[in-house]
Design a protein around this motif. Structure first.
Motif, mmCIF file in Angstrom:
data_model
loop_
_atom_site.group_PDB
_atom_site.id
_atom_site.type_symbol
_atom_site.label_atom_id
_atom_site.label_comp_id
_atom_site.label_asym_id
_atom_site.label_seq_id
_atom_site.Cartn_x
_atom_site.Cartn_y
_atom_site.Cartn_z
ATOM 1 N N VAL A 1 0.853 -1.190 0.000
ATOM 2 C CA VAL A 1 0.000 0.000 0.000
ATOM 3 C C VAL A 1 0.885 1.235 0.000
ATOM 4 N N LEU A 2 0.872 1.984 -1.096
ATOM 5 C CA LEU A 2 1.613 3.243 -1.132
ATOM 6 C C LEU A 2 0.807 4.275 -0.365
ATOM 7 N N ASP A 3 1.360 4.733 0.741
ATOM 8 C CA ASP A 3 0.657 5.651 1.629
ATOM 9 C C ASP A 3 0.800 7.076 1.100
ATOM 10 N N LEU A 4 -0.251 7.539 0.453
ATOM 11 C CA LEU A 4 -0.317 8.915 -0.024
ATOM 12 C C LEU A 4 -1.260 9.746 0.847
ATOM 13 N N GLY A 5 -1.659 9.143 1.965
ATOM 14 C CA GLY A 5 -2.641 9.730 2.866
ATOM 15 C C GLY A 5 -3.710 8.710 3.202
ATOM 16 N N VAL A 6 -3.292 7.458 3.370
ATOM 17 C CA VAL A 6 -4.228 6.346 3.505
ATOM 18 C C VAL A 6 -5.041 6.462 4.794
ATOM 19 N N LYS A 7 -6.263 5.922 4.740
ATOM 20 C CA LYS A 7 -7.159 5.919 5.889
ATOM 21 C C LYS A 7 -7.136 4.558 6.567
ATOM 22 N N ASN A 8 -7.363 4.547 7.876
ATOM 23 C CA ASN A 8 -7.365 3.299 8.627
ATOM 24 C C ASN A 8 -8.376 2.306 8.097
ATOM 25 N N SER A 9 -9.540 2.801 7.668
ATOM 26 C CA SER A 9 -10.579 1.899 7.174
ATOM 27 C C SER A 9 -10.087 1.102 5.972
ATOM 28 N N THR A 10 -9.351 1.739 5.087
ATOM 29 C CA THR A 10 -8.824 1.051 3.911
ATOM 30 C C THR A 10 -7.942 -0.118 4.321
ATOM 31 N N LEU A 11 -7.044 0.119 5.242
ATOM 32 C CA LEU A 11 -6.120 -0.930 5.677
ATOM 33 C C LEU A 11 -6.872 -2.077 6.332
ATOM 34 N N ASN A 12 -7.890 -1.747 7.109
ATOM 35 C CA ASN A 12 -8.662 -2.785 7.784
ATOM 36 C C ASN A 12 -9.435 -3.638 6.788
ATOM 37 N N TYR A 13 -10.005 -3.013 5.760
ATOM 38 C CA TYR A 13 -10.758 -3.771 4.764
ATOM 39 C C TYR A 13 -9.848 -4.676 3.941
ATOM 40 N N LEU A 14 -8.649 -4.222 3.634
ATOM 41 C CA LEU A 14 -7.707 -5.059 2.892
ATOM 42 C C LEU A 14 -7.259 -6.239 3.749
ATOM 43 N N SER A 15 -6.981 -5.986 5.013
ATOM 44 C CA SER A 15 -6.584 -7.061 5.918
ATOM 45 C C SER A 15 -7.699 -8.094 6.051
ATOM 46 N N ALA A 16 -8.939 -7.611 6.106
ATOM 47 C CA ALA A 16 -10.081 -8.514 6.251
ATOM 48 C C ALA A 16 -10.276 -9.407 5.030
ATOM 49 N N ARG A 17 -9.684 -9.030 3.887
ATOM 50 C CA ARG A 17 -9.782 -9.854 2.670
ATOM 51 C C ARG A 17 -8.638 -10.859 2.561
ATOM 52 N N GLY A 18 -7.845 -11.007 3.595
ATOM 53 C CA GLY A 18 -6.805 -12.016 3.590
ATOM 54 C C GLY A 18 -5.446 -11.534 3.132
ATOM 55 N N PHE A 19 -5.241 -10.220 3.100
ATOM 56 C CA PHE A 19 -3.946 -9.679 2.697
ATOM 57 C C PHE A 19 -3.102 -9.311 3.913
ATOM 58 N N ASP A 20 -1.826 -9.662 3.884
ATOM 59 C CA ASP A 20 -0.865 -8.968 4.723
ATOM 60 C C ASP A 20 -0.690 -7.585 4.110
ATOM 61 N N VAL A 21 -0.969 -6.558 4.864
ATOM 62 C CA VAL A 21 -0.966 -5.197 4.337
ATOM 63 C C VAL A 21 0.355 -4.532 4.692
ATOM 64 N N ASN A 22 1.214 -4.364 3.701
ATOM 65 C CA ASN A 22 2.511 -3.715 3.893
ATOM 66 C C ASN A 22 2.396 -2.252 3.472
ATOM 67 N N VAL A 23 2.296 -1.365 4.442
ATOM 68 C CA VAL A 23 2.161 0.069 4.169
ATOM 69 C C VAL A 23 3.551 0.651 3.990
ATOM 70 N N VAL A 24 3.777 1.297 2.842
ATOM 71 C CA VAL A 24 5.120 1.788 2.521
ATOM 72 C C VAL A 24 5.094 3.299 2.301
ATOM 73 N N PRO A 25 6.208 3.976 2.576
ATOM 74 C CA PRO A 25 6.268 5.434 2.393
ATOM 75 C C PRO A 25 6.147 5.821 0.923
ATOM 76 N N GLN A 26 5.706 7.038 0.689
ATOM 77 C CA GLN A 26 5.552 7.520 -0.673
ATOM 78 C C GLN A 26 6.892 7.738 -1.369
ATOM 79 N N THR A 27 7.980 7.669 -0.633
ATOM 80 C CA THR A 27 9.315 7.833 -1.214
ATOM 81 C C THR A 27 9.891 6.532 -1.764
ATOM 82 N N ILE A 28 9.191 5.425 -1.634
ATOM 83 C CA ILE A 28 9.735 4.130 -1.999
ATOM 84 C C ILE A 28 10.060 4.064 -3.491
ATOM 85 N N THR A 29 11.115 3.356 -3.841
ATOM 86 C CA THR A 29 11.473 3.128 -5.244
ATOM 87 C C THR A 29 10.816 1.837 -5.720
ATOM 88 N N PHE A 30 10.810 1.634 -7.036
ATOM 89 C CA PHE A 30 10.229 0.417 -7.581
ATOM 90 C C PHE A 30 10.996 -0.816 -7.099
#
Length: 389
Positions: free
Chosen positions: A190-219
């Motif tokens: 998840v590229l955090d450009l201003g992510v909301k907690n609800s988004t992360l919770n919904y992704l986790s609830a779908r069976g994803f390990d949610v790796n939130v990364v800074p917007q400065t990350i390279t490819f």
């Protein structure tokens, strides 16, 4: 609730065009500047205030009574209030909810948010609808006594939203992970450009390990997390000022990784596919926007917070100007025909402009997280089948 003294109760909201509204100080005292926008939600003011997408903006609440249920520690969408300023008509003088841990006024003071109350927010909204959103300032306490010409000059010297890249202001500084709930199907970066907690919770609830990364990350750094898919979040600012994120997304698409974007993520997908973006006159902000799913014909009531939109052709699918195959506009706003979603037909990527994770609601579009999950599973099945041959 913080008590006013006679010396610091006066406040004034000044718009860039010189329009002035005199009221009472609310929250912290001082001065603040930002783009004045209006939000039409009848509920969910705490979620609005803590949505990072509102960074750099002075939010005018069209609902007349604000603060009735106070604030609590369960509903925030991030760790702090992000709005630059807050404008309400009638703040509640008492807190009436068993979940409340503080008053809204106290929280505004704690987070240093300068606000104003006691003005006709309908009049402000009509002005912004007629003239378009514009820069503004709130002056309270001693700053309310500054000469009018000085106040207006300060506002006109402040930054405009067009051309601003605010991702660095709201993004996490370090990566972190939220583990999957239930049966794990993979991981999503998840590229955090201003992510909301609800988004992360919904992704986790779908069976994803949610790796939130800074917007400065390279490819290369993103690939090192070994993602099953990539997600670009909502966020503030002008998508036209985020070239580096567009290039990052194009690399993701060429890699064949499934992609889902929301709000700012939708605008960046539009740019990555080769379309332009543009600023709306007064944007869409609220929880009652009608959007039609072009494929099914189903109308959803959706939550919005955006001032920019993708300039893609409605109707039949068109070739991506950037060479990613056919693309269709999947969702359209029924109020003004603004593009509300994109679906790439030749690569696993789609996005929506609105908020399927909406808190405090509505939840008509929550199924999009299931669609993302299904797309990832289908991509995994194709990859497994290809490797077995």
């Amino acid at each position: 609730m913080a008590l006013d003294t006679a010396a610091d109760t006066r406040a004034v909201l000044v718009l860039e065009d010189g329009t002035r509204y005199t009221g009472r100080a609310y929250g912290a005292r001082g001065r603040t500047f930002g783009e004045a926008v209006f939000a039409t939600g009848m509920t969910g003011y705490q979620e609005t205030l803590t949505d990072p997408s509102y960074a750099g903006q002075i939010v005018v609440q069209t609902a007349p009574h604000i603060g009735n249920t106070g604030v609590n520690e369960e509903d925030p969408e991030s760790a702090r209030i992000w709005v630059s300023g807050y404008v309400v008509r009638d703040p509640s003088r008492v807190v009436s909810n068993y979940r409340a841990t503080a008053s809204l006024d106290d929280q505004l003071v704690t987070d240093g948010i300068v606000g104003i109350s006691g003005i006709d927010t309908r009049a402000v909204t009509r002005r912004l609808r007629d003239a378009g959103v514009m820069r503004a300032g709130i002056f309270s306490g001693a700053d309310a006594s500054l000469p009018e010409a000085d106040q207006l000059a300060l506002i006109r010297d402040s930054a405009t939203m067009t051309g601003q890249n605010l991702s660095g202001t709201v993004s996490t500084a370090v990566a972190y992970t939220i583990p999957a709930e239930g049966d794990r199907i993979g991981s999503v970066a998840v590229l955090d450009l201003g992510v909301k907690n609800s988004t992360l919770n919904y992704l986790s609830a779908r069976g994803f390990d949610v790796n939130v990364v800074p917007q400065t990350i390279t490819f290369e750094e993103l690939l090192a997390t070994q993602p099953s898919a990539v997600f670009f979040s909502n966020g503030p600012g002008d998508p036209g000022a985020s070239d580096r994120h567009v290039e990052l997304l194009q690399s993701v698409l060429r890699e064949g990784l499934p992609f889902f974007g929301i709000c700012f993520g939708n605008q960046l997908l539009g740019r990555a596919l080769g379309y332009g973006t543009y600023k709306l006159p007064f944007g869409h902000r609220g929880i009652n926007q009608p959007v039609v799913d072009v494929t099914s014909g189903r109308t959803e009531i959706t939550s919005h917070n955006h001032g920019f939109a993708v300039d893609a052709p409605l109707g039949e699918p068109t070739e991506s100007p950037a060479g990613f195959g056919l693309v269709e506009v999947s969702h359209v706003n029924l109020n003004d025909n603004v593009v509300e979603g994109l679906n790439a037909l030749d690569i696993p990527a789609f996005s929506v402009q609105y908020h399927p994770e909406a808190a405090a609601g509505p939840h008509d579009s929550n199924y999009l997280f299931d669609r993302f999950r299904d797309m990832v599973l289908a991509n995994q099945a194709r990859t497994t089948d290809k490797d077995s041959k």
